[in-house]
Design a protein around this motif. Structure first.
Motif, short mmCIF file in Angstrom:
data_model
loop_
_atom_site.label_atom_id
_atom_site.label_comp_id
_atom_site.label_asym_id
_atom_site.label_seq_id
_atom_site.Cartn_x
_atom_site.Cartn_y
_atom_site.Cartn_z
N UNK A 165 0.66 -1.01 -0.01
CA UNK A 165 0.08 -0.26 0.18
C UNK A 165 0.74 1.12 0.11
N UNK A 166 1.90 1.02 0.96
CA UNK A 166 2.78 2.09 0.62
C UNK A 166 3.48 2.95 -0.55
N UNK A 167 3.74 1.75 -1.02
CA UNK A 167 4.65 2.39 -2.41
C UNK A 167 3.30 1.98 -2.69
N UNK A 168 1.87 1.60 -3.64
CA UNK A 168 1.35 2.48 -4.65
C UNK A 168 0.73 4.20 -3.68
N UNK A 169 0.95 4.33 -3.01
CA UNK A 169 0.95 6.01 -2.25
C UNK A 169 1.70 7.00 -2.96
N UNK A 170 2.95 5.93 -2.86
CA UNK A 170 4.30 6.70 -3.59
C UNK A 170 3.96 6.72 -4.60
N UNK A 171 3.71 6.02 -5.69
CA UNK A 171 3.49 5.90 -6.82
C UNK A 171 2.40 7.48 -7.24
N UNK A 172 1.66 7.21 -6.64
CA UNK A 172 0.36 7.90 -6.85
C UNK A 172 0.50 9.40 -6.56
N UNK A 173 1.16 9.65 -5.30
CA UNK A 173 2.09 10.54 -5.29
C UNK A 173 2.71 11.32 -6.10
N UNK A 174 4.35 10.78 -6.42
CA UNK A 174 4.66 11.22 -7.81
C UNK A 174 4.19 11.21 -8.77
N UNK A 175 3.62 10.53 -9.39
CA UNK A 175 2.65 10.37 -10.48
C UNK A 175 1.36 12.08 -10.52
N UNK A 176 0.99 12.37 -9.36
CA UNK A 176 0.88 13.84 -9.67
C UNK A 176 1.46 14.98 -9.35
N UNK A 177 2.50 14.34 -8.89
CA UNK A 177 3.57 15.91 -8.62
C UNK A 177 4.11 16.15 -10.02
N UNK A 178 4.78 15.19 -10.53
CA UNK A 178 5.11 15.55 -12.28
C UNK A 178 3.94 15.68 -13.24
N UNK B 178 1.52 18.03 -11.75
CA UNK B 178 1.39 19.94 -11.84
C UNK B 178 2.23 19.97 -11.72
N UNK B 179 3.83 19.21 -11.77
CA UNK B 179 4.85 20.54 -12.11
C UNK B 179 5.51 20.20 -13.35
N UNK B 180 4.42 19.17 -14.39
CA UNK B 180 5.42 19.28 -15.88
C UNK B 180 5.94 18.64 -15.99
N UNK B 181 6.75 17.67 -15.65
CA UNK B 181 8.04 16.89 -14.75
C UNK B 181 7.90 16.21 -16.69
N UNK B 182 8.96 15.57 -17.72
CA UNK B 182 9.02 15.38 -18.56
C UNK B 182 9.13 14.05 -18.06
N UNK B 183 8.19 12.61 -17.85
CA UNK B 183 8.80 11.50 -17.60
C UNK B 183 7.57 10.06 -18.14
N UNK B 184 7.82 9.00 -19.05
CA UNK B 184 8.07 8.04 -19.24
C UNK B 184 6.54 7.53 -18.64
N UNK B 185 6.77 7.61 -17.44
CA UNK B 185 5.78 7.20 -16.93
C UNK B 185 4.05 8.35 -17.21
N UNK B 186 3.67 9.79 -16.84
CA UNK B 186 2.90 10.80 -17.55
C UNK B 186 2.72 11.48 -18.13
#
Length: 362
Positions: A243-256, A258-266
């Motif tokens: 669950x912690x890994x899933x929450x960290x992944x979702x948080x990282x995606x949301x930040x990416x 919001x801040x328009x960070x170019x990454x293959x995942x988003x």
């Protein structure tokens, strides 16, 4: 000089004390039971039931205290059981789990009517409802016991639930009589386990009587609270890591995003959002997008490519032709031009957006 008197202790008393000390040494579990108001037939029956599981010894309170005093050197804090020697005390010796023993003793008890002078083991309640009594003096007798009653349907009826004796109070003669006539049996006949000693720890009656279902419910609640707390503070364990890994992944995606960070995942989400913003801006500002000559040429090239593909497919047999070096280089150049066109379009839209913002500020 007066003669010093030497106390004489009967041999049988010494044997009783020595026997209790020996039983204390042989058994890890020592319990104190109250045998007050336990009829002899029930006592014999219970002795027979418990013979395979434990040993029951009843004697005078003073002799039990002497046995505790002698055994305290080998059994730490055994003398603390003295404070539980009330009523008609007896000792029970066993190797069985204290809580299992308590359940066994509770199951062996049977209901019994109250007698005058007995101590209420709990709040004694008379429930409201109809009785079998005809109207008469019984109404006054119920009132003396503190029970409100009236006549309903030709019979005496109790109007409301009433606590006639509170826990720990003595039962009065009139109350005992009324309870017997109403068929209320608030007492229990059996061995009353008061406390148990195990490895220096004494479990009182209130701990031993914990309900199994309530205990499981509390354990389940504790597990849920611990799990929620571990997730809240991001404490990694075997149970929370997924669950912690899933929450960290979702948080990282949301930040990416919001801040328009170019990454293959988003990147797909960023492009989709940019396209939506572009279409919204185009519709709001009523901007007409004119296709450039490069775009027209690109569409013509696509049409010619499609036509050539159809013609080639008609001519082809079962053999598949590999592309030439020139065709591959041409394809690469075409893709590079497409990327350049997209970059130019983006610059154009950014300029348009900035112009609209400046116009709105004016």
């Amino acid at each position: 000089m007066p003669e010093q008197k030497i106390a004489h202790v009967a041999e049988y008393k010494k044997e009783i004390v020595n026997g209790i000390v020996s039983l204390i040494a042989q058994h890890p579990i020592i319990g104190v039971v109250n045998m007050e108001n336990l009829p002899a037939p029930q006592l014999q029956s219970m002795r027979a039931q418990l013979r395979s599981k434990c040993s029951l010894t009843m004697t005078k309170r003073r002799l039990i205290k002497l046995a505790f005093a002698q055994a305290k050197s080998s059994k730490k804090d055994i003398e603390k059981l003295e404070s539980y020697l009330g009523g008609m005390p007896a000792l029970i010796f066993t190797k069985e789990n204290p809580f299992k023993l308590n359940r066994t003793l509770q199951k062996s008890k049977s209901p019994a009517p109250a007698r005058s002078g007995q101590t209420a083991p709990r709040d004694i309640v008379v429930n409201k409802g109809a009785t079998s009594f005809a109207p008469g003096p019984i109404i006054g007798e119920l009132a003396i016991a503190g029970i409100k009653a009236g006549v309903e349907g030709g019979k005496v009826a109790i109007k409301e639930d009433t606590v006639v004796v509170k826990y720990g109070e003595k039962i009065k003669p009139k109350v005992a009589e009324i309870l017997t006539r109403l068929g209320v049996q608030p007492m229990e006949v059996g061995l009353d386990l008061v406390a148990i000693y195990e490895n220096g720890i004494i479990y009182g009656k209130e701990i031993l009587s914990v309900d199994d279902l309530e205990y499981k419910k509390r354990l389940a609640n504790a597990a849920r609270w611990a799990f929620a707390l571990a997730n809240y503070v991001s404490y990694p364990t075997k149970e929370t890591i997924r669950l912690l890994i899933g929450m960290a992944y979702n948080d990282a995606k949301a930040i990416g995003i919001a801040q328009k960070i170019f990454d293959a995942g988003i990147i797909d989400m960023l492009l989709a959002r940019a396209e939506q913003q572009m279409l919204g801006l185009t519709a709001t500002a009523n901007i007409i997008v004119v296709e450039s000559k490069k775009d027209e040429k690109k569409e013509e090239n696509k049409a010619e490519a499609r036509q050539e593909t159809k013609t080639g497919q008609a001519k082809e047999t079962s053999e598949i032709r590999a592309p030439t070096r020139e065709e591959l280089e041409s394809n690469i150049k075409m893709r590079e031009k497409q990327r350049e066109v997209k970059e130019v379009e983006k610059i154009y839209h950014d300029i348009q957006k900035k112009a609209i913002e400046e116009r709105d500020k004016k």
